[in-house]
Scaffold this motif. Sequence first.
Motif, PDB file in Angstrom:
ATOM      1  N   SER A   1       3.230  10.620  -8.957  1.00 66.29           N
ATOM      2  CA  SER A   1       2.964  10.891 -10.365  1.00 66.29           C
ATOM      3  C   SER A   1       2.025  12.002 -10.761  1.00 66.29           C
ATOM      4  CB  SER A   1       2.035   9.521 -10.904  1.00 66.29           C
ATOM      5  OG  SER A   1       1.461   9.599 -12.205  1.00 66.29           O
ATOM      6  N   LEU A   2       1.079  12.303  -9.592  1.00 65.14           N
ATOM      7  CA  LEU A   2       0.260  13.563  -9.973  1.00 65.14           C
ATOM      8  C   LEU A   2       1.045  14.608  -9.705  1.00 65.14           C
ATOM      9  CD1 LEU A   2      -2.712  12.472  -7.670  1.00 65.14           C
ATOM     10  CD2 LEU A   2      -2.853  12.945 -10.303  1.00 65.14           C
ATOM     11  N   ALA A   3       2.142  14.593  -8.741  1.00 63.98           N
ATOM     12  CA  ALA A   3       2.931  16.015  -8.414  1.00 63.98           C
ATOM     13  C   ALA A   3       4.005  16.416  -9.865  1.00 63.98           C
ATOM     14  CB  ALA A   3       3.681  15.536  -7.213  1.00 63.98           C
ATOM     15  N   ALA A   4       4.150  15.136 -10.434  1.00 61.53           N
ATOM     16  CA  ALA A   4       5.292  15.315 -11.500  1.00 61.53           C
ATOM     17  C   ALA A   4       4.585  16.144 -12.541  1.00 61.53           C
ATOM     18  CB  ALA A   4       5.622  13.972 -11.907  1.00 61.53           C
ATOM     19  N   ALA A   5       3.205  15.811 -12.683  1.00 60.33           N
ATOM     20  CA  ALA A   5       2.449  16.499 -13.853  1.00 60.33           C
ATOM     21  C   ALA A   5       2.222  17.827 -13.720  1.00 60.33           C
ATOM     22  CB  ALA A   5       0.956  15.791 -13.715  1.00 60.33           C
ATOM     23  N   GLN A   6       2.563  18.379 -12.274  1.00 59.89           N
ATOM     24  CA  GLN A   6       2.609  19.782 -12.290  1.00 59.89           C
ATOM     25  C   GLN A   6       4.023  20.375 -11.988  1.00 59.89           C
ATOM     26  OE1 GLN A   6      -0.192  21.391 -12.434  1.00 59.89           O
ATOM     27  NE2 GLN A   6      -1.391  19.576 -12.901  1.00 59.89           N
ATOM     28  N   GLY A   7       4.953  19.592 -12.358  1.00 58.99           N
ATOM     29  CA  GLY A   7       6.391  19.928 -12.221  1.00 58.99           C
ATOM     30  C   GLY A   7       6.846  20.125 -10.775  1.00 58.99           C
TER      31      GLY A   7
ATOM     32  N   LEU B   1       1.142  -1.201  -0.219  1.00 51.66           N
ATOM     33  CA  LEU B   1       0.082  -0.105  -0.077  1.00 51.66           C
ATOM     34  C   LEU B   1       0.748   1.169  -0.046  1.00 51.66           C
ATOM     35  CD1 LEU B   1      -2.638   1.239   0.135  1.00 51.66           C
ATOM     36  CD2 LEU B   1      -2.576   1.094   2.619  1.00 51.66           C
ATOM     37  N   GLY B   2       1.921   1.268   0.723  1.00 47.23           N
ATOM     38  CA  GLY B   2       2.760   2.386   0.873  1.00 47.23           C
ATOM     39  C   GLY B   2       3.668   2.724  -0.639  1.00 47.23           C
ATOM     40  N   HIS B   3       3.853   1.716  -1.154  1.00 40.48           N
ATOM     41  CA  HIS B   3       4.345   1.870  -2.585  1.00 40.48           C
ATOM     42  C   HIS B   3       3.312   2.451  -3.659  1.00 40.48           C
ATOM     43  CE1 HIS B   3       8.180  -0.315  -1.733  1.00 40.48           C
ATOM     44  NE2 HIS B   3       7.560  -1.609  -1.892  1.00 40.48           N
ATOM     45  N   HIS B   4       2.132   2.007  -3.414  1.00 38.69           N
ATOM     46  CA  HIS B   4       0.987   2.521  -4.283  1.00 38.69           C
ATOM     47  C   HIS B   4       0.599   4.093  -3.948  1.00 38.69           C
ATOM     48  CE1 HIS B   4      -0.643  -0.886  -6.346  1.00 38.69           C
ATOM     49  NE2 HIS B   4      -0.812  -1.582  -5.307  1.00 38.69           N
ATOM     50  N   ILE B   5       0.756   4.295  -2.754  1.00 33.42           N
ATOM     51  CA  ILE B   5       0.324   5.833  -2.279  1.00 33.42           C
ATOM     52  C   ILE B   5       1.734   6.703  -2.815  1.00 33.42           C
ATOM     53  CG2 ILE B   5       0.571   7.458  -0.357  1.00 33.42           C
ATOM     54  CD1 ILE B   5      -0.824   4.881   1.232  1.00 33.42           C
ATOM     55  N   GLU B   6       3.078   6.256  -2.663  1.00 39.20           N
ATOM     56  CA  GLU B   6       4.026   7.105  -3.006  1.00 39.20           C
ATOM     57  C   GLU B   6       4.127   7.190  -4.458  1.00 39.20           C
ATOM     58  OE1 GLU B   6       7.624   5.035  -1.872  1.00 39.20           O
ATOM     59  OE2 GLU B   6       7.130   5.512   0.246  1.00 39.20           O
ATOM     60  N   ARG B   7       3.717   6.128  -5.313  1.00 35.00           N
ATOM     61  CA  ARG B   7       3.889   5.964  -6.766  1.00 35.00           C
ATOM     62  C   ARG B   7       2.602   7.252  -7.287  1.00 35.00           C
ATOM     63  NH1 ARG B   7       4.770   0.577  -6.888  1.00 35.00           N
ATOM     64  NH2 ARG B   7       2.379   0.020  -7.252  1.00 35.00           N
ATOM     65  N   SER B   8       1.528   6.952  -6.702  1.00 35.29           N
ATOM     66  CA  SER B   8       0.352   7.938  -7.032  1.00 35.29           C
ATOM     67  C   SER B   8       0.475   9.254  -6.708  1.00 35.29           C
ATOM     68  CB  SER B   8      -0.882   7.508  -6.276  1.00 35.29           C
ATOM     69  OG  SER B   8      -1.209   5.956  -6.636  1.00 35.29           O
ATOM     70  N   ILE B   9       1.248   9.611  -5.528  1.00 40.09           N
ATOM     71  CA  ILE B   9       1.366  11.244  -5.143  1.00 40.09           C
ATOM     72  C   ILE B   9       2.578  11.616  -6.130  1.00 40.09           C
ATOM     73  CG2 ILE B   9       2.168  12.709  -3.649  1.00 40.09           C
ATOM     74  CD1 ILE B   9       0.465  11.067  -1.339  1.00 40.09           C
TER      75      ILE B   9
ATOM     76  N   PRO C   1      -8.143  12.735  -8.767  1.00 39.62           N
ATOM     77  CA  PRO C   1      -7.305  11.945  -7.966  1.00 39.62           C
ATOM     78  C   PRO C   1      -6.536  10.578  -8.125  1.00 39.62           C
ATOM     79  CG  PRO C   1      -9.873  11.954  -7.788  1.00 39.62           C
ATOM     80  CD  PRO C   1      -9.418  12.826  -8.693  1.00 39.62           C
ATOM     81  N   ALA C   2      -5.860  10.473  -7.549  1.00 39.45           N
ATOM     82  CA  ALA C   2      -5.100   9.018  -7.527  1.00 39.45           C
ATOM     83  C   ALA C   2      -5.945   7.942  -7.277  1.00 39.45           C
ATOM     84  CB  ALA C   2      -3.783   9.159  -6.496  1.00 39.45           C
ATOM     85  N   PRO C   3      -5.402   6.814  -7.917  1.00 43.01           N
ATOM     86  CA  PRO C   3      -6.078   5.575  -7.832  1.00 43.01           C
ATOM     87  C   PRO C   3      -6.230   5.053  -6.374  1.00 43.01           C
ATOM     88  CG  PRO C   3      -4.624   5.449  -9.606  1.00 43.01           C
ATOM     89  CD  PRO C   3      -4.664   6.739  -8.984  1.00 43.01           C
ATOM     90  N   VAL C   4      -5.186   5.210  -5.522  1.00 45.24           N
ATOM     91  CA  VAL C   4      -5.303   4.705  -4.141  1.00 45.24           C
ATOM     92  C   VAL C   4      -6.318   5.692  -3.449  1.00 45.24           C
ATOM     93  CG1 VAL C   4      -3.345   6.330  -3.395  1.00 45.24           C
ATOM     94  CG2 VAL C   4      -3.826   4.147  -2.152  1.00 45.24           C
ATOM     95  N   PHE C   5      -6.557   6.948  -3.710  1.00 48.44           N
ATOM     96  CA  PHE C   5      -7.518   7.931  -3.132  1.00 48.44           C
ATOM     97  C   PHE C   5      -8.961   7.481  -3.413  1.00 48.44           C
ATOM     98  CE2 PHE C   5      -9.847  11.652  -2.973  1.00 48.44           C
ATOM     99  CZ  PHE C   5      -9.606  12.286  -1.687  1.00 48.44           C
ATOM    100  N   LYS C   6      -8.854   7.114  -4.708  1.00 52.80           N
ATOM    101  CA  LYS C   6     -10.348   6.531  -5.158  1.00 52.80           C
ATOM    102  C   LYS C   6     -10.834   5.232  -4.494  1.00 52.80           C
ATOM    103  CE  LYS C   6     -10.213   8.655  -9.619  1.00 52.80           C
ATOM    104  NZ  LYS C   6     -10.186   8.372 -11.283  1.00 52.80           N
ATOM    105  N   ALA C   7      -9.749   4.338  -4.256  1.00 51.22           N
ATOM    106  CA  ALA C   7      -9.895   3.042  -3.646  1.00 51.22           C
ATOM    107  C   ALA C   7     -10.277   3.481  -2.077  1.00 51.22           C
ATOM    108  CB  ALA C   7      -8.941   2.397  -3.728  1.00 51.22           C
ATOM    109  N   VAL C   8      -9.676   4.105  -1.199  1.00 49.58           N
ATOM    110  CA  VAL C   8     -10.280   4.378  -0.030  1.00 49.58           C
ATOM    111  C   VAL C   8     -11.604   5.201   0.273  1.00 49.58           C
ATOM    112  CG1 VAL C   8      -9.240   5.726   1.945  1.00 49.58           C
ATOM    113  CG2 VAL C   8      -7.662   4.761   0.735  1.00 49.58           C
ATOM    114  N   ARG C   9     -11.543   5.984  -0.856  1.00 47.33           N
ATOM    115  CA  ARG C   9     -12.868   6.772  -0.880  1.00 47.33           C
ATOM    116  C   ARG C   9     -13.984   5.614  -0.995  1.00 47.33           C
ATOM    117  NH1 ARG C   9     -13.391  12.214  -4.119  1.00 47.33           N
ATOM    118  NH2 ARG C   9     -13.144  10.597  -5.884  1.00 47.33           N
ATOM    119  N   ALA C  10     -13.785   4.804  -1.899  1.00 44.82           N
ATOM    120  CA  ALA C  10     -14.959   3.815  -2.263  1.00 44.82           C
ATOM    121  C   ALA C  10     -15.156   2.691  -1.320  1.00 44.82           C
ATOM    122  CB  ALA C  10     -14.328   3.097  -3.489  1.00 44.82           C
ATOM    123  N   LEU C  11     -14.351   2.944  -0.106  1.00 49.82           N
ATOM    124  CA  LEU C  11     -14.657   1.700   1.173  1.00 49.82           C
ATOM    125  C   LEU C  11     -15.927   2.412   1.891  1.00 49.82           C
ATOM    126  CD1 LEU C  11     -11.124   1.085   2.565  1.00 49.82           C
ATOM    127  CD2 LEU C  11     -12.510  -0.581   1.468  1.00 49.82           C
TER     128      LEU C  11
END
Length: 247
Positions: free
Chosen positions: A119-125, A109-117, A206-216
């Motif tokens: 990736s989103l941050a990199a899109a904004q430089g 889960l930690g790997h998913h969170i790190e990669r998601s954030i 939002p990142a997939p991991v954010f969506k997954a937690v919100r879907a619980l």
Amino acid sequence: MTEPNTWSRSSWAELLKQKRTAAGWSQRELARRAGVHQPQIVRAERADDLQLSVLARIAAPLGLAPALAPVAPAAEDDDVVQPNLESWRRAWPQVDPQVFAVLARLTRLGHHIERSIASLAAAQGLNSGEVMVLGALRRTGPPFESTPTGLKERLWISLPGLKKRLDRLVACGLVERVDNPLDRRGQMVRMTARGDQTLDRLMTHPAPVFKAVRALPEDERRGLSNSLRRLLQQLEGGVEGPFDGPA
């Protein structure tokens, strides 16, 4: 016969091994009686993918059929951690294998969170640490400003680590340093309109991991949060020390 995706491969593998051991047969002997190769027995007992016809041949000498395996939700077959329970139990019989399973799932889960954030941050430089600073400023409410010490406490990082992030954000025009009216020698950090807009763009998709937690379901989210809180309290003793993430 029941299709493989309607029962747990790990449960079936464990049952298969139990029956073979109870019969007093080696893997080679079961392979001979089933008319298959020994590596196929090894794969079956490791819960690896095998054709249903092969599983049926392996099960027949033991008086089993794949349809008789314990039924479990199909989603369990997608869990790469669950098949390891038996190997953990064999290696450390004195420890509940769920301990290892929890740690393995938290790691993944930690790997998913790190990669998601990231990736989103990199899109904004940006990097994930810089996004966390913007988020901390947003949480202060209008005018979205804080002292560096206040940010440090919200982000659980050291002041040197925070300064590096702030220097980068100031250079990008996303935050600015302003005079602190309560301390002539101090400064405040304030998010700019551009920084606010950047944060909004990040939350648009939002990142997939954010969506997954919100879907619980809400009760599951609350229970998970409470369990993680208690776990962290045991590790940190209720004291939140500096935690420097990405610079």
